[in-house]
Write an enzyme that holds these catalytic residues in place. Structure first.
Site, PDB file in Angstrom:
ATOM      1  N   ILE A   1       0.857  -1.205   0.000  1.00  0.00           N
ATOM      2  CA  ILE A   1       0.000   0.000   0.000  1.00  0.00           C
ATOM      3  C   ILE A   1       0.884   1.242   0.000  1.00  0.00           C
ATOM      4  O   ILE A   1       0.592   2.235  -0.665  1.00  0.00           O
ATOM      5  CB  ILE A   1      -0.975  -0.013   1.193  1.00  0.00           C
ATOM      6  CG1 ILE A   1      -1.812  -1.302   1.165  1.00  0.00           C
ATOM      7  CG2 ILE A   1      -1.906   1.197   1.144  1.00  0.00           C
ATOM      8  CD1 ILE A   1      -2.704  -1.506   2.373  1.00  0.00           C
TER       9      ILE A   1
ATOM     10  N   ASP B   1      14.652   0.165  11.187  1.00  0.00           N
ATOM     11  CA  ASP B   1      13.496  -0.354  11.892  1.00  0.00           C
ATOM     12  C   ASP B   1      12.836   0.729  12.734  1.00  0.00           C
ATOM     13  O   ASP B   1      13.545   1.507  13.381  1.00  0.00           O
ATOM     14  CB  ASP B   1      13.991  -1.485  12.807  1.00  0.00           C
ATOM     15  CG  ASP B   1      12.904  -2.477  13.061  1.00  0.00           C
ATOM     16  OD1 ASP B   1      11.917  -2.088  13.702  1.00  0.00           O
ATOM     17  OD2 ASP B   1      13.037  -3.624  12.605  1.00  0.00           O
TER      18      ASP B   1
ATOM     19  N   PHE C   1       2.579   2.816   7.958  1.00  0.00           N
ATOM     20  CA  PHE C   1       2.161   1.524   7.410  1.00  0.00           C
ATOM     21  C   PHE C   1       2.913   0.359   8.051  1.00  0.00           C
ATOM     22  O   PHE C   1       2.468  -0.778   7.946  1.00  0.00           O
ATOM     23  CB  PHE C   1       2.491   1.445   5.908  1.00  0.00           C
ATOM     24  CG  PHE C   1       1.686   2.327   5.011  1.00  0.00           C
ATOM     25  CD1 PHE C   1       0.365   2.035   4.730  1.00  0.00           C
ATOM     26  CD2 PHE C   1       2.261   3.427   4.396  1.00  0.00           C
ATOM     27  CE1 PHE C   1      -0.371   2.827   3.868  1.00  0.00           C
ATOM     28  CE2 PHE C   1       1.536   4.220   3.526  1.00  0.00           C
ATOM     29  CZ  PHE C   1       0.211   3.924   3.263  1.00  0.00           C
TER      30      PHE C   1
ATOM     31  N   SER D   1      -7.472  -1.443  10.065  1.00  0.00           N
ATOM     32  CA  SER D   1      -8.069  -2.488   9.233  1.00  0.00           C
ATOM     33  C   SER D   1      -9.503  -2.723   9.653  1.00  0.00           C
ATOM     34  O   SER D   1      -9.853  -2.588  10.835  1.00  0.00           O
ATOM     35  CB  SER D   1      -7.263  -3.775   9.435  1.00  0.00           C
ATOM     36  OG  SER D   1      -7.983  -4.884   8.950  1.00  0.00           O
TER      37      SER D   1
ATOM     38  N   TYR E   1      -3.044 -10.464  15.320  1.00  0.00           N
ATOM     39  CA  TYR E   1      -2.845  -9.385  14.339  1.00  0.00           C
ATOM     40  C   TYR E   1      -3.908  -8.298  14.523  1.00  0.00           C
ATOM     41  O   TYR E   1      -3.611  -7.112  14.634  1.00  0.00           O
ATOM     42  CB  TYR E   1      -2.904  -9.953  12.904  1.00  0.00           C
ATOM     43  CG  TYR E   1      -3.235  -8.904  11.880  1.00  0.00           C
ATOM     44  CD1 TYR E   1      -2.294  -7.968  11.478  1.00  0.00           C
ATOM     45  CD2 TYR E   1      -4.530  -8.819  11.337  1.00  0.00           C
ATOM     46  CE1 TYR E   1      -2.625  -6.972  10.562  1.00  0.00           C
ATOM     47  CE2 TYR E   1      -4.862  -7.835  10.425  1.00  0.00           C
ATOM     48  CZ  TYR E   1      -3.905  -6.917  10.046  1.00  0.00           C
ATOM     49  OH  TYR E   1      -4.240  -5.928   9.154  1.00  0.00           O
TER      50      TYR E   1
ATOM     51  N   LYS F   1      -3.892  -4.089  15.878  1.00  0.00           N
ATOM     52  CA  LYS F   1      -4.518  -2.924  15.236  1.00  0.00           C
ATOM     53  C   LYS F   1      -5.458  -2.222  16.223  1.00  0.00           C
ATOM     54  O   LYS F   1      -5.461  -0.998  16.328  1.00  0.00           O
ATOM     55  CB  LYS F   1      -5.298  -3.348  13.982  1.00  0.00           C
ATOM     56  CG  LYS F   1      -4.424  -3.827  12.839  1.00  0.00           C
ATOM     57  CD  LYS F   1      -3.607  -2.702  12.227  1.00  0.00           C
ATOM     58  CE  LYS F   1      -2.689  -3.176  11.122  1.00  0.00           C
ATOM     59  NZ  LYS F   1      -1.707  -2.158  10.703  1.00  0.00           N
TER      60      LYS F   1
ATOM     61  N   ASN G   1     -10.683  -4.522   1.907  1.00  0.00           N
ATOM     62  CA  ASN G   1      -9.738  -5.489   1.322  1.00  0.00           C
ATOM     63  C   ASN G   1      -9.013  -4.895   0.110  1.00  0.00           C
ATOM     64  O   ASN G   1      -9.547  -4.955  -1.007  1.00  0.00           O
ATOM     65  CB  ASN G   1     -10.484  -6.763   0.923  1.00  0.00           C
ATOM     66  CG  ASN G   1     -10.943  -7.565   2.121  1.00  0.00           C
ATOM     67  OD1 ASN G   1     -11.639  -7.056   2.997  1.00  0.00           O
ATOM     68  ND2 ASN G   1     -10.541  -8.817   2.181  1.00  0.00           N
TER      69      ASN G   1
ATOM     70  N   GLY H   1     -11.888 -18.551  11.788  1.00  0.00           N
ATOM     71  CA  GLY H   1     -11.822 -17.106  12.046  1.00  0.00           C
ATOM     72  C   GLY H   1     -12.449 -16.270  10.945  1.00  0.00           C
ATOM     73  O   GLY H   1     -12.634 -15.064  11.115  1.00  0.00           O
TER      74      GLY H   1
HETATM   75  C1  UD1 Z   1      -7.628 -10.915   5.813  1.00  0.00           C
HETATM   76  C2  UD1 Z   1      -7.455 -11.006   7.306  1.00  0.00           C
HETATM   77  C3  UD1 Z   1      -7.685  -9.635   7.881  1.00  0.00           C
HETATM   78  C4  UD1 Z   1      -6.736  -8.646   7.260  1.00  0.00           C
HETATM   79  C5  UD1 Z   1      -6.921  -8.654   5.743  1.00  0.00           C
HETATM   80  C6  UD1 Z   1      -5.924  -7.750   5.043  1.00  0.00           C
HETATM   81  C7  UD1 Z   1      -8.017 -13.293   7.941  1.00  0.00           C
HETATM   82  C8  UD1 Z   1      -8.961 -14.172   8.686  1.00  0.00           C
HETATM   83  N1  UD1 Z   1      -8.357 -12.003   7.855  1.00  0.00           N
HETATM   84  O1  UD1 Z   1      -8.961 -10.477   5.537  1.00  0.00           O
HETATM   85  O2  UD1 Z   1      -7.495  -9.681   9.287  1.00  0.00           O
HETATM   86  O3  UD1 Z   1      -6.978  -7.360   7.757  1.00  0.00           O
HETATM   87  O4  UD1 Z   1      -6.743  -9.964   5.250  1.00  0.00           O
HETATM   88  O5  UD1 Z   1      -4.731  -8.366   4.784  1.00  0.00           O
HETATM   89  O6  UD1 Z   1      -6.987 -13.732   7.439  1.00  0.00           O
HETATM   90  N2  UD1 Z   1     -10.418 -16.949   0.651  1.00  0.00           N
HETATM   91  C9  UD1 Z   1     -10.506 -18.108  -0.080  1.00  0.00           C
HETATM   92  N3  UD1 Z   1      -9.350 -18.716  -0.497  1.00  0.00           N
HETATM   93  C10 UD1 Z   1      -8.113 -18.194  -0.231  1.00  0.00           C
HETATM   94  C11 UD1 Z   1      -8.028 -17.009   0.533  1.00  0.00           C
HETATM   95  C12 UD1 Z   1      -9.197 -16.425   0.954  1.00  0.00           C
HETATM   96  O7  UD1 Z   1     -11.591 -18.606  -0.358  1.00  0.00           O
HETATM   97  O8  UD1 Z   1      -7.094 -18.784  -0.649  1.00  0.00           O
HETATM   98  C13 UD1 Z   1     -11.671 -16.274   1.042  1.00  0.00           C
HETATM   99  C14 UD1 Z   1     -11.821 -16.000   2.525  1.00  0.00           C
HETATM  100  O9  UD1 Z   1     -12.470 -17.048   3.159  1.00  0.00           O
HETATM  101  C15 UD1 Z   1     -12.648 -14.701   2.509  1.00  0.00           C
HETATM  102  C16 UD1 Z   1     -12.201 -13.992   1.224  1.00  0.00           C
HETATM  103  O10 UD1 Z   1     -11.637 -14.998   0.404  1.00  0.00           O
HETATM  104  O11 UD1 Z   1     -14.013 -14.985   2.362  1.00  0.00           O
HETATM  105  C17 UD1 Z   1     -11.169 -12.918   1.463  1.00  0.00           C
HETATM  106  O12 UD1 Z   1     -10.069 -13.446   2.176  1.00  0.00           O
HETATM  107  P1  UD1 Z   1      -8.714 -12.624   2.368  1.00  0.00           P
HETATM  108  O13 UD1 Z   1      -8.283 -12.083   1.074  1.00  0.00           O
HETATM  109  O14 UD1 Z   1      -7.771 -13.487   3.122  1.00  0.00           O
HETATM  110  O15 UD1 Z   1      -9.166 -11.376   3.247  1.00  0.00           O
HETATM  111  P2  UD1 Z   1      -9.927 -11.349   4.667  1.00  0.00           P
HETATM  112  O16 UD1 Z   1     -10.045 -12.682   5.270  1.00  0.00           O
HETATM  113  O17 UD1 Z   1     -11.176 -10.558   4.486  1.00  0.00           O
END
Ligand code: UD1
Length: 338
Positions: free
Chosen positions: A12, A58, A80, A124, A148, A152, A178, A293
């Site tokens: 970012i 750092d 950041f 976040s 994590y 935040k 996201n 989670g």
């Molecule tokens: C994740 C973090 C969040 C962080 C954000 C930014 C978790 C639980 N949450 O958000 O704390 O602030 O990234 O970096 O890790 N998915 C798949 N397959 C994959 C990866 C993800 O199906 O290989 C799905 C997940 O279940 C979710 C969506 O895609 O429904 C988005 O996932 P992801 O991109 O990891 O973002 P978050 O989980 O929203």
């Protein structure tokens, strides 16, 4: 104005540096390069034709920070720097508390001692936990489910206490939804270490032929297609939000908090299908178990940012996928330092 960008070689940050330079700001960056490459800084310099004053070091090193503040005449800091992998934070929480929380304390102390009290903080949407409803506004209750996220939230609470104790601070807390996509040049983008944790970087690597199959983490959520829904926002829109936040700090707003999202939710399958359009091929996926989670649905109400910053996300999901694919296909293995 001169801006210090911590974590200045990251995903970012590199996009924000570019927009700052294009808007006429001077950029000083600090990064320990633990999860990023100098090359992103050099590529931004090349794209803008402008220089970034880069310091490798750092934010836990207070003497180093004080030296930077003494050499450079910094007007504001965009913070950041931090670790961001949820799974890793569960395995090695102390590293996360040290880097993210202690690092921020050190930065704030160095800022105060150097009379720099304008701060934009990278928070976040994770601080909303599993929201009771959507869209999510800034006054929703806050809760977190992993170390994590806790870092935040702890930093947000710390910033509140700091501001209560000393109202000469100006602080903008930005809660990102996201962030995905890349600069349209295809020269800078997201470059996670190893196998990506997040959806779009993973999809991008499948599209670029680096990984085989996308894992869809559960299709039994209470959503129209059963897969998780998120508010994906183009990283360039997010970067522009930081410029607006800096402009806001100049008006002495005190402590302000904004959601930065599009207000629109897309499911995992929506993302895969949009990405297929962008890369013009079928992307293999299989449904696997839910990721512990994860929540069903989250998307932002960003009307406060529109009202108070004059900011709104403008780039479509098609553009997010096209720009992501351009970056990934031109740089299948990311930056060269990895
Ligand atoms: C994740 C973090 C969040 C962080 C954000 C930014 C978790 C639980 N949450 O958000 O704390 O602030 O990234 O970096 O890790 N998915 C798949 N397959 C994959 C990866 C993800 O199906 O290989 C799905 C997940 O279940 C979710 C969506 O895609 O429904 C988005 O996932 P992801 O991109 O990891 O973002 P978050 O989980 O929203």
């Amino acid at each position: 104005m001169k801006i210090l960008v911590t974590g200045g070689a990251g995903y970012i940050a590199s996009h924000t540096n570019l927009e700052l330079l294009n808007a006429g700001y001077e950029v000083v960056a600090i990064d320990n390069l633990s999860n990023s490459c100098m090359e992103s800084v050099q590529r931004v310099e090349k794209l803008t034709g402008k220089k970034i004053q880069f310091y490798e070091g750092d934010i836990l090193d207070k003497e180093y920070l004080l030296r930077i503040f003494a050499i450079e005449k910094i007007d504001a800091v965009i913070h950041f720097a931090g670790l961001k992998a949820v799974g890793e934070s569960c395995a090695i929480p102390l590293k996360y508390f040290n880097n993210n929380v202690s690092g921020t304390i050190t930065l704030l102390e160095a800022m105060k001692e150097s009379n720099v009290q304008n701060l934009v903080f990278s928070s976040s949407a994770t601080v909303y936990g599993d929201p009771v409803s959507v869209p999510v506004t800034e006054d929703f209750p806050l809760s977190v489910a992993n170390p994590y996220g806790r870092t935040k939230l702890m930093i947000e609470e710390m910033l509140n206490d700091l501001y209560q104790s000393d109202s000469t601070w100006n602080i903008a807390v930005l809660r990102y939804f996201n962030p995905i996509g890349a600069h349209e040049s295809g020269e800078i983008g997201e470059d996670p270490n190893g196998i990506p944790n997040n959806l779009v970087p993973f999809v991008a690597k499948v599209a670029a032929g680096v990984l085989d199959t996308i894992n869809v983490f559960g299709d039994d959520y209470d959503t129209p297609d059963g897969t998780g829904i998120r508010d994906y926002i183009h990283v360039v829109d997010l970067a522009l939000g930081h410029i607006k936040a800096i402009e806001k700090l100049v008006t002495n707003p005190g402590l302000v908090t904004y959601n930065l999202g599009t207000g629109v939710g897309y499911s995992v399958l929506d993302i895969i299908h949009n990405y297929e359009k962008a890369c013009n091929k079928k992307l293999p996926y299989k449904v696997t178990a839910r990721r512990p989670g994860d929540i069903a649905t989250s998307y932002a109400d960003s009307s406060k940012a529109l009202r108070e910053l004059g900011w709104r996300a403008e780039r479509s999901i098609d553009k997010m996928c096209e720009d992501s694919y351009r970056w990934q296909s031109r740089n299948p293995n990311g930056y060269l330092c990895k």
